[in-house]
Design a protein around this motif. Structure first.
Motif, short mmCIF file in Angstrom:
data_model
loop_
_atom_site.label_atom_id
_atom_site.label_comp_id
_atom_site.label_asym_id
_atom_site.label_seq_id
_atom_site.Cartn_x
_atom_site.Cartn_y
_atom_site.Cartn_z
N ASP A 1 0.82 -1.22 0.00
CA ASP A 1 0.00 0.00 0.00
C ASP A 1 0.85 1.26 0.00
O ASP A 1 0.41 2.31 -0.49
CB ASP A 1 -0.93 0.02 1.22
N LYS B 1 4.04 3.62 -4.77
CA LYS B 1 3.34 4.42 -5.78
C LYS B 1 2.69 3.47 -6.80
O LYS B 1 3.13 2.32 -6.96
CB LYS B 1 4.34 5.34 -6.49
N PRO B 2 1.66 3.94 -7.52
CA PRO B 2 0.96 3.06 -8.48
C PRO B 2 1.88 2.39 -9.49
O PRO B 2 1.74 1.19 -9.76
CB PRO B 2 -0.03 4.01 -9.17
N GLN B 3 2.84 3.14 -10.06
CA GLN B 3 3.76 2.54 -11.02
C GLN B 3 4.64 1.48 -10.35
O GLN B 3 4.94 0.44 -10.95
CB GLN B 3 4.63 3.61 -11.67
N GLN C 1 3.78 -0.33 -7.74
CA GLN C 1 2.92 -1.49 -7.50
C GLN C 1 2.82 -2.36 -8.75
O GLN C 1 2.86 -3.59 -8.67
CB GLN C 1 1.53 -1.03 -7.05
N GLN D 1 0.23 1.28 -20.43
CA GLN D 1 0.18 2.29 -19.37
C GLN D 1 1.05 3.51 -19.70
O GLN D 1 1.15 4.43 -18.89
CB GLN D 1 0.68 1.68 -18.05
#
Length: 652
Positions: free
Chosen positions: A295, A298-300, A302, A329
């Protein structure tokens, strides 16, 4: 596991020193090596500095604490050598000056002579060379009190990143020339500062790598934990039958001490489960920690961690991009490389140290984190890969005979130890066992009947119970007699030709189970529906004896193809099939072994340690492939190498 014990597991400084010392029974050789140096060196000259390397949970913090307590307990040391320990996370140390200020603060807590040291330093706080002045004041106070300090600094690599290049050079010069300070650092990664000759600390520390526990160390740790909890007799009883289970989980986790301590609690709570149940239990316990770790990304990042975890084996940047569908992406390879650097710095991902530059291979640093991710957030196929690895390790470690397994199953069924799913899984697995001892046919019948009765009593799913009933029917003499009449001529010929040759052959012992299976049909009028691949297995060993490798390999591939297509995966992990591939390796038939994995891709997941061993033998042609193997494979691969060496010496 109690909340208090869980806290101690992830935060050793909170544990009572007496308990920590009592439980410190592994890594003793490393402790003695460092402590002996500390005892024998009066620090009249600049001392040797140390760096402990090891992944999270490997015992670095515990080692630093144990050394600190040993100095405090030593009457010949504690008067002049003052131990200072820095916590693993130091958020308020942005520069080198704060390093010396923190030392002053900790000294003042335990030693009244240093209560005004920090004030003396901060007189010069806004001067340009404050870092150097802070050290000089510290050194002067130590000399005045005829004392010296030893600093135990966890997460030292992250501290160097914070203070920058100039301060790092200054710290090196201070440590290299000071006889007032000794540093024992710890880091979860191989520090670039110590391995890159352009960096200040290159070749400066005496580095000690903390590796995973071996089998004996694990048992020693468990025995001490059991003793401390008053469960010595209970654990001794468990150990009589469950040692292979312990070894499976040790190899899966890489022998990480923190995971081993959790495993001890799992064993004591569920002493008669299997390795896969152990795995599930430990995964439940680490879920809050690992979920928090994901969690925080960062999104990238993850997305990248997801790709690396699903790959399982180490992968290149381009392979990460492909798995993550990064193009969709808008994520380019140079952006992936930049994110990977951050993930490496944050100790989430590691670079395989034997690769460089564009050939770099990346894997999740903590292998158990990888297993957790696959089991909790991946597809069924990804989870299956973990299950196959457990089964391979069970097959490689387990030396108990079938009679013992059957007896133990019945005993635990009577006690109500097993969960219903475990009863079903084990009964179904045992129903497919090929009995070496004809007495076990009756035992299998009894086992199946007891399992069916237990499951029906507890209202288990009827559809699954019907599978056990079908297995019971297949085990009956009427069905077997019918099968004998159809296949006896073929089996009789196979047995009559192969048995006398293999009985005298150096390969005979490696297919003895197969020979016995056919012998039961031909001579004892019994039958086992699983016998057909073993017929071909006998012929493959027979052709090895006759030095007809091509025919032997051709037949053996048919066996693997049949087992794979029939989804008889448990048979693929049987020792005879593993030995066959290892014997080929002993004959330098590396490309032949590789062809098995190329023509039957599923074998790679079932027999991955043998695959990586093969690729290591072929490393001149495939320099990076064998490097993809994670830490959890390495001990098993070394054992397989030893097996190949034995075959070379005794069979060829």
């Amino acid at each position: 596991m109690s909340d208090r014990k869980h806290t101690y597991l992830f935060n050793p400084p909170q544990k009572d020193p007496r308990v920590l010392k009592a439980e410190f029974v592994v890594r003793t050789a490393i402790f003695e090596e460092i402590f002996s140096d500390i005892q024998s060196d009066s620090m009249q000259k600049p001392p040797q500095h140390y760096m402990l390397l090891g992944q999270r949970g490997m015992g670095k913090t515990t080692m630093l604490l144990r050394l600190k307590y040993a100095i405090e307990d030593d009457a010949s040391l504690n008067k002049w050598l003052l131990p200072i320990i820095f916590n693993e996370e130091q958020y308020a140390m942005p520069d080198l000056a704060s390093f010396f200020e923190h030392i002053a603060t900790l000294l003042a807590e335990d030693h009244p002579a240093y209560e005004k040291l920090l004030d003396a330093m901060r007189v010069h706080e806004y001067e340009q060379d404050y870092e150097q002045k802070a050290y000089e004041i510290l050194a002067a106070w130590l000399k005045e009190n005829q004392q010296k300090i030893i600093v135990f600094h966890d997460n030292f690599g992250q501290f160097l990143e914070k203070i920058g290049k100039i301060s790092t050079h200054r710290l090196r010069n201070i440590l290299m020339n000071s006889s007032e300070i000794r540093l024992v650092g710890a880091s979860a990664t191989l520090l670039e500062h110590t391995s890159n000759y352009n960096k200040p600390f290159f070749d400066f520390f005496y580095q000690i790598r903390l590796r995973g526990l071996n089998a004996d160390e694990t048992i020693l740790l468990f025995e001490r934990l059991a003793e401390n909890e008053g469960k010595t007799a209970i654990f001794a009883e468990i150990l009589k039958t469950e040692r292979p289970r312990i070894d499976v989980m040790r190899k899966l986790s890489g022998g990480v001490i923190r995971t081993m301590v959790m495993l001890f609690d799992v064993f004591m709570d569920n002493e008669k489960q299997d390795s896969f149940k152990d795995l599930e239990a430990i995964l439940d316990r680490v879920t809050p920690l690992y979920k928090h770790r994901m969690d925080d990304l960062k999104p990238q990042q993850q997305l990248i961690v997801d790709a690396v975890a699903k790959a399982w084996d180490a992968v290149t940047v381009s392979e990460i991009a492909e798995i993550a569908r990064a193009g969709r992406q808008g994520l380019k390879t140079n952006q992936i490389s930049a994110q990977l650097k951050q993930l490496v710095d944050n100790q989430i991902i590691e670079i395989e140290p034997r690769t460089t530059g564009r050939t770099n291979l990346y894997r999740l640093q903590e292998r158990f984190f990888n297993i957790w991710y696959l089991m909790r957030y991946s597809t069924r196929q990804d989870k299956q890969r973990v299950i196959w690895l457990v089964k391979f390790l069970e097959g490689w470690c387990d030396i108990k005979d079938l009679k013992e397994l059957f007896d133990r199953f019945d005993n635990n069924l009577e006690k109500g130890t097993y969960e219903l799913n475990t009863v079903f899984d084990r009964a179904l697995a045992y129903s497919m066992v090929n009995e070496k001892d004809t007495d076990l046919i009756d035992e299998k019948d009894k086992l199946l009947r007891n399992a069916i009765k237990h499951l029906e009593k507890n209202q288990f799913e009827e559809k699954l119970i019907s599978l056990l009933k079908e297995a019971l029917i297949l085990n009956s003499s009427i069905r077997l007699q019918k099968a004998i009449s159809q296949f006896k001529p073929i089996l009789s010929k196979a047995y009559s030709v192969a048995e006398p040759i293999l009985k005298k052959s150096k390969y005979g012992s490696f297919c003895s189970i197969e020979i016995e299976a056919i012998k039961k049909i031909v001579q004892e009028n019994t039958y086992d529906l699983e016998v057909f691949p073993f017929i071909y297995s006998i012929w493959s060993f027979l052709y090895l004896e006759l030095d007809n490798l091509d025919e032997s390999i051709k037949i053996s591939k048919n066996v693997f193809l049949y087992l794979n297509q029939s989804k008889k995966y448990s048979d693929i992990n049987k020792t005879s099939f593993q030995n066959y591939l290892l014997i080929l390796c002993s004959k330098k038939q590396y490309h032949s072994v590789l062809s098995f994995f190329e023509e039957i891709p599923e074998l790679k997941d079932h027999l991955k340690p043998i695959y990586f061993l093969t690729m290591e033998y072929l490393k001149d042609e495939y320099p990076n492939e064998y490097l993809k193997a994670g830490e959890e494979y390495r001990e098993t691969i070394e054992e397989l190498k030893a097996r190949v060496k034995w075959f070379e010496e005794h069979l060829n």
